[in-house]
Design an enzyme around this catalytic site. Sequence first.
Site, mmCIF file in Angstrom:
data_model
loop_
_atom_site.group_PDB
_atom_site.id
_atom_site.type_symbol
_atom_site.label_atom_id
_atom_site.label_comp_id
_atom_site.label_asym_id
_atom_site.label_seq_id
_atom_site.Cartn_x
_atom_site.Cartn_y
_atom_site.Cartn_z
ATOM 1 N N LYS A 68 -17.617 13.379 -74.200
ATOM 2 C CA LYS A 68 -19.023 13.224 -73.812
ATOM 3 C C LYS A 68 -19.102 12.455 -72.492
ATOM 4 O O LYS A 68 -18.359 11.484 -72.300
ATOM 5 C CB LYS A 68 -19.777 12.485 -74.927
ATOM 6 N N SER A 75 -28.445 13.485 -78.663
ATOM 7 C CA SER A 75 -28.102 13.619 -77.268
ATOM 8 C C SER A 75 -26.736 14.259 -77.011
ATOM 9 O O SER A 75 -26.458 14.688 -75.896
ATOM 10 C CB SER A 75 -28.127 12.242 -76.608
ATOM 11 N N SER A 85 -27.630 10.826 -82.615
ATOM 12 C CA SER A 85 -27.089 11.746 -81.602
ATOM 13 C C SER A 85 -25.745 12.379 -81.886
ATOM 14 O O SER A 85 -25.311 13.251 -81.131
ATOM 15 C CB SER A 85 -27.004 11.044 -80.254
HETATM 16 N N1 GLN Z 1 -32.940 10.931 -80.432
HETATM 17 C C1 GLN Z 1 -32.773 9.520 -80.370
HETATM 18 C C2 GLN Z 1 -33.288 8.970 -79.071
HETATM 19 O O1 GLN Z 1 -33.746 9.724 -78.286
HETATM 20 C C3 GLN Z 1 -31.358 9.133 -80.599
HETATM 21 C C4 GLN Z 1 -30.499 9.275 -79.422
HETATM 22 C C5 GLN Z 1 -29.111 8.807 -79.670
HETATM 23 O O2 GLN Z 1 -28.670 8.658 -80.805
HETATM 24 N N2 GLN Z 1 -28.417 8.527 -78.589
HETATM 25 O O3 GLN Z 1 -33.243 7.807 -78.815
#
Ligand code: GLN
Length: 484
Positions: free
Chosen positions: A75, A150, A174
């Site tokens: 990532k 994400s 995410s």
């Molecule tokens: N969807 C969540 C956010 O936008 C979680 C994102 C994540 O886990 N990095 O913050």
Amino acid sequence: MHEKTVQQHAEALKKGEYSSVELTTHYLDRIKQHESLNAFITTTESQALEQAERADKRIQSGDATTLTGIPIAQKDIFCTKGVLTTCGSKILEGFISPYDATVITKINDQGMVMLGKTNMDEFAMGSSNETSFYGPVQNPWDTGKVPGGSSGGSASAVAARLAPVASATDTGGSIRQPAAFCGLTGIKPSYGRVSRYGMIAFASSLDQAGIITRNAEDAALMLQAMSGFDARDSTSLDLEVPDYMATLEDSIAGKTIGLPKEFFGDGVDSAVADAIQLAIRELEALGAKTVEVELPNSEVGIPCYYVLAPAEASSNLSRFDGVRYGFRAGEYDDLNDMYEQTRAEGFGEEVQRRIMIGTYVLSSGYYDAYYIKAQKLRRMISDDFTRAFQKCDLIAGPTTPGTAFPLADKNDDPVAMYLNDIFTNSVNLAGLPGISVGAGLDEAGLPIGLHLIGKYLDESTILNVAHQYQKVTDWHLKAPGGFA
Ligand code: GLN
């Protein structure tokens, strides 16, 4: 070749069925062939082939580990020495990291081969991968749908068999939500299990690295390699890492699974609810017992998270000022204007929204009303889990209320987007481990994720239950059409 899992590649490499160079070349070709998925921000062909050559030598000389020579996608939130590291943001355009994140070092030490850096929501803020400066990612199960976020690039890459495994991070869901949307296995370990050193910070008290794989066995193997104490991360746990592989084959007979009634209410799509009920019946058939538990503060998880995560983000992201890293605005009047222009042009809309919310809730006069209040709620959410775990060994439910949604569907409605995390972000607030495994397909053929939540530090139980589930089901073996 690409139908194989990490374990299967390990066996084939050991037997000499193919070399790491051949395997790496195969995946690099596939990445090119499926470029339209936009799963990668950067591919690192020449470095990958060099790593593969070194891996082949290690295998020949008998000094290989199980993971030596196996390709992986990383990532783009992890700093990788000498390689562009963007975190999905324009503000890190052109940033070549001078060092490796600990996760990267550990994986490199195993002799794994990095294929490239995967696309992601900007600074990991999002649930659909659409906040990325480098464009949205397609879900291989239906290219008109989002892969989740994400870690959308990581999930899309593994689902499309462009890599057998990909690293990911999870602040509020995410890892688990994109794994669910792409029919994969994704584990977020307990907070502190995996070092955050060199992992670009979003919300430091919630961020955890983990892994997206095709099955729980690979997840156990990878998590073992990534975990452990790191003196360079002050929140890293100085505890022995359990042998995750050793307990995978344990019987789950007699284990008690808690079913929070809050996870089985109205907001869940009927296809998802039905699939999760079936999955629970499978676990019962394996001898597990179920018991109803309560997580009464579940409904405040989203508001609590969306105060605390932006608060921490607003502080963490202050370092991106046009001086230290990456992008700087072309035109400005003076130093303050340079900061302003750089941040206005360098950060996307969602990141700016979070910085504003975060700065607001931390400001004098609002701090007690929002930030301190949210901290109190966080404790209550965490206490709910502690109470629930007095009655059970793990908790199960759906990973997400629905399956992958169409691209651009929720872009104008941040709150609808935030609701994706309803079952996942309380797990981050409590610092617990969670895993998502494929547990069905909806009417449109899109994957459904079963979410298993473990006690603090007990990744072993959820990996064990996930593996036993996968031994009697075949959802994890299904590939999206055209990518088998
Ligand atoms: N969807 C969540 C956010 O936008 C979680 C994102 C994540 O886990 N990095 O913050």
